[in-house]
Motif scaffolding. Sequence first.
Motif, short mmCIF file in Angstrom:
data_model
loop_
_atom_site.label_atom_id
_atom_site.label_comp_id
_atom_site.label_asym_id
_atom_site.label_seq_id
_atom_site.Cartn_x
_atom_site.Cartn_y
_atom_site.Cartn_z
N HIS A 156 1.19 -1.64 0.37
CA HIS A 156 -0.52 -0.19 0.06
C HIS A 156 0.39 1.44 -0.36
CE1 HIS A 156 -3.37 -2.61 1.25
NE2 HIS A 156 -4.04 -1.82 1.03
N SER A 159 -1.86 8.21 0.08
CA SER A 159 -2.29 9.00 -1.08
C SER A 159 -2.85 10.37 -0.45
CB SER A 159 -3.02 8.09 -1.85
OG SER A 159 -3.96 7.98 -0.61
N SER A 160 -2.88 10.74 0.98
CA SER A 160 -3.68 11.63 0.96
C SER A 160 -3.26 11.91 2.84
CB SER A 160 -4.11 12.15 0.84
OG SER A 160 -5.92 11.12 1.36
N ASN A 162 -4.91 14.41 5.77
CA ASN A 162 -5.83 15.43 6.50
C ASN A 162 -5.83 15.91 8.32
OD1 ASN A 162 -7.37 13.54 8.13
ND2 ASN A 162 -9.71 13.80 6.40
N GLU A 165 -6.90 11.41 9.22
CA GLU A 165 -7.24 9.98 8.12
C GLU A 165 -5.81 10.21 7.37
OE1 GLU A 165 -11.07 9.93 6.84
OE2 GLU A 165 -11.53 8.43 8.81
N ALA A 166 -5.48 9.35 7.34
CA ALA A 166 -4.11 8.98 6.28
C ALA A 166 -4.98 7.85 5.40
CB ALA A 166 -2.86 8.77 6.76
N GLU A 167 -4.97 8.27 4.03
CA GLU A 167 -6.09 7.77 2.70
C GLU A 167 -4.85 6.52 2.23
OE1 GLU A 167 -9.15 6.67 1.26
OE2 GLU A 167 -8.53 7.76 3.10
N GLU A 169 -3.62 3.07 -0.59
CA GLU A 169 -3.87 2.46 -2.03
C GLU A 169 -3.60 1.44 -2.23
OE1 GLU A 169 -3.94 5.86 -4.90
OE2 GLU A 169 -1.77 5.30 -5.25
N GLN A 176 -8.93 1.55 -2.27
CA GLN A 176 -8.65 3.50 -0.94
C GLN A 176 -8.85 2.39 0.23
OE1 GLN A 176 -6.94 6.81 -1.33
NE2 GLN A 176 -6.42 5.51 -3.66
N LYS A 177 -7.78 2.71 1.18
CA LYS A 177 -8.78 3.03 2.80
C LYS A 177 -8.12 3.84 4.18
CE LYS A 177 -4.94 -1.02 4.52
NZ LYS A 177 -5.41 -2.06 4.31
N SER A 178 -8.58 3.67 5.05
CA SER A 178 -8.34 4.84 5.33
C SER A 178 -7.89 4.47 7.44
CB SER A 178 -9.62 5.81 6.02
OG SER A 178 -9.94 6.11 4.75
#
Length: 261
Positions: A156, A159-160, A162, A165-167, A169, A176-178
């Motif tokens: 994995h 990807s982002s 905020n 939470e980290a996203e 892939e 996708q998963k958080s």
Amino acid sequence: ESKLPGLAEWARVRDYRVQRILTMPNVEVYLENRLQVEDIVSIEAGHIVIATGAKWHSDGRGLYHETALTEFGPADQIFTPDDIMSDRLPSGPTLIFDDDHYYMASVIAERLRENEIPVTLVTPESMVSAWGKMTSEQTQTHRRMIEIGVEIVTAHALSSFNGSEAELECIYSGKQKSIAVEAIVTVTMRSSINELFIGLQEMIDSNSGFNPDSLSRIGDCEVPAIIAAAVFSGHRYARELDTEVNPDKRIKYDRVFFEDA
């Protein structure tokens, strides 16, 4: 790096050379002096070599992401190995994104676990410290991460982020998963700190009258690499300083001659 868990012995690489330099009567050392281009020009040295090192990226760029992540912040919740080595540590659950695939991510994970910080290690590879296979360290490293309670997510990529939470892939499916985390440590790639070298080179090219016998850069300032490569880079510079080097034959090989039977 010798401040990180398990790497204290590496300090001898530095300590031996520092001690040797300090005992040499023909070497002058000036500590705590950050030079600018004008300062170096005023010294009027014949040969100038720049060894200003490299810095880790904090934007996610590396082997997997060729460009910076666009949704990535806030900045005070993003950390690099440079921060960890300077004792700037996160305080809450942390995700380490390892796109370096050697020892750095795992020793940072151990450093954070020493402070009882929950850690999730994410890597695009199928195992922790994939390059460690080349040095027979991978199995030991992976086992150590399990022992100290690090959550491991393989295959994995980050990807982002905020701030809460980290996203992630999947590198195969893109699914996708958080993960809920408060901080990110990016172990991705480094860039040379070469502004000083570039500034001096520009002065030479501008015909300003500044024309030393040689201007060189060594170690991570030339190209980021492992400690052994930096040591060799300085050694090679010293060996070649007063030598005419054929650019097509930089390395001299020993020749072994055998008598005819």
